[in-house]
Design a protein around this motif. Structure first.
Motif: not given
Length: 309
Positions: A260-286
């Motif tokens: 909970k503290e990590i989520s608050r400090d880093f921000g919900t938007w950042n948790l959901c979006t930072k690195g998402l593009g590479p992860r979509i490519i990575m996970i879709g392929t995987i």
């Protein structure tokens, strides 16, 4: 309800213990190999998650890592990757088959047909719950190796594992990340398996309408790959916040902090979006490759591909 019906013998291939054993092997091959191959993308994605100010987009971030640390740096963590994801894949794919059959037999034929979706969802969740127990220690080592500042933490498997274990009060090794790992992997696997099954069902119901057995193995495996990729895109989005938290827990500044503290400090938007593009490519392929390798192995073993009408 058909009292003589048995989910283990209802299909063209009986689901005996040898069948389940082969599914375990197929799952290990599928997950271990695919995660190993995309290690450079994983290294980049993890660094984008924990240091978004420096690593903003995929290719420039990859080039930065190579420029600052050398070309071998993008393969950091390959050993814990294969040692973690092979047993995790075995349990995820193998136990999914076991739980589907067990749940089907528990509720009986009529309810197994009526509530097939819930059986898929429950079987996937239970299988991944077990898979994470096998994955967590090596996942923690992998993330620490991949995201530590160069020179501050060992990169080889045995020294890194010893360092994690020696500093358990700081690293929380071996199961300090199990809750965020479950929060990442269970939604990921439930989504991947459910949407894969539904997509395959849709293909054989609305597109490839002849009996499944009438299509060539190449066609069936092509359907497997397409369904796997579509499912992978969806599950990458669903599981990304949990994946971000797992990566952030390896950072020294988040030592001792709760999810909970990590989520608050880093921000919900950042948790959901930072690195998402590479992860979509990575996970879709995987996801696509995992299902394709798994079903290719099953086909080679005379077990046929997964799913149908």
């Amino acid at each position: 309800m058909n009292k003589t019906w048995n989910a283990r013998t209802a299909g063209p291939v009986p689901h005996d213990n040898i069948y389940y054993g082969k599914c375990l092997i197929g799952g290990a091959l599928a997950c271990g190999s695919t995660h190993l191959v995309i290690t450079p993308l994983d290294v980049t994605k993890c660094n984008m998650q924990v240091n978004p100010g420096k690593y903003k987009t995929l290719l420039p971030s990859l080039r930065t890592i190579i420029h600052e640390e050398g070309s071998r740096a993008i393969w950091k963590g390959w050993e814990p990757t294969i040692l973690g994801y092979s047993p995790q894949g075995a349990l995820k794919f193998g136990l999914y088959e076991v739980f589907k059959d067990a749940l089907g037999n528990f509720v009986g034929y009529d309810y197994a047909q009526k509530y097939r979706d819930w059986i898929w969802l429950s079987g996937a969740a239970a299988a991944e719950f077990c898979g994470c127990l096998a994955l967590c220690p090596m996942e923690m080592v992998k993330v620490k190796v991949q995201t530590s500042t160069p020179g501050t933490f060992p990169t080889a498997l045995i020294p890194a594992t010893i360092a994690m274990n020696t500093n358990r009060s700081v690293t929380r090794f071996p199961y300090g990340s199990i809750v965020p790992l479950w929060s990442r992997q269970i939604p990921y696997t439930v989504t991947k398996f459910y949407f894969f099954e539904k997509t395959v069902q849709m293909f054989y119901t609305h597109v490839f309408t002849e009996p499944k057995s009438s299509y060539s193995k190449t066609t069936q495996l092509g359907i497997t790959f397409a369904a796997g990729y579509l499912a992978g895109i969806i599950c990458a989005i669903v599981s990304h916040p949990g994946d971000s938290i797992v990566s952030l827990m390896a950072k020294p500044e988040y030592k001792g902090k709760s999810v909970k503290e990590i989520s608050r400090d880093f921000g919900t938007w950042n948790l959901c979006t930072k690195g998402l593009g590479p992860r979509i490519i990575m996970i879709g392929t995987i996801a696509a490759l995992q299902w394709w390798i798994y079903d290719t192995f099953k086909t080679a073993m005379g077990m046929g591909t997964t799913g149908g009408k």
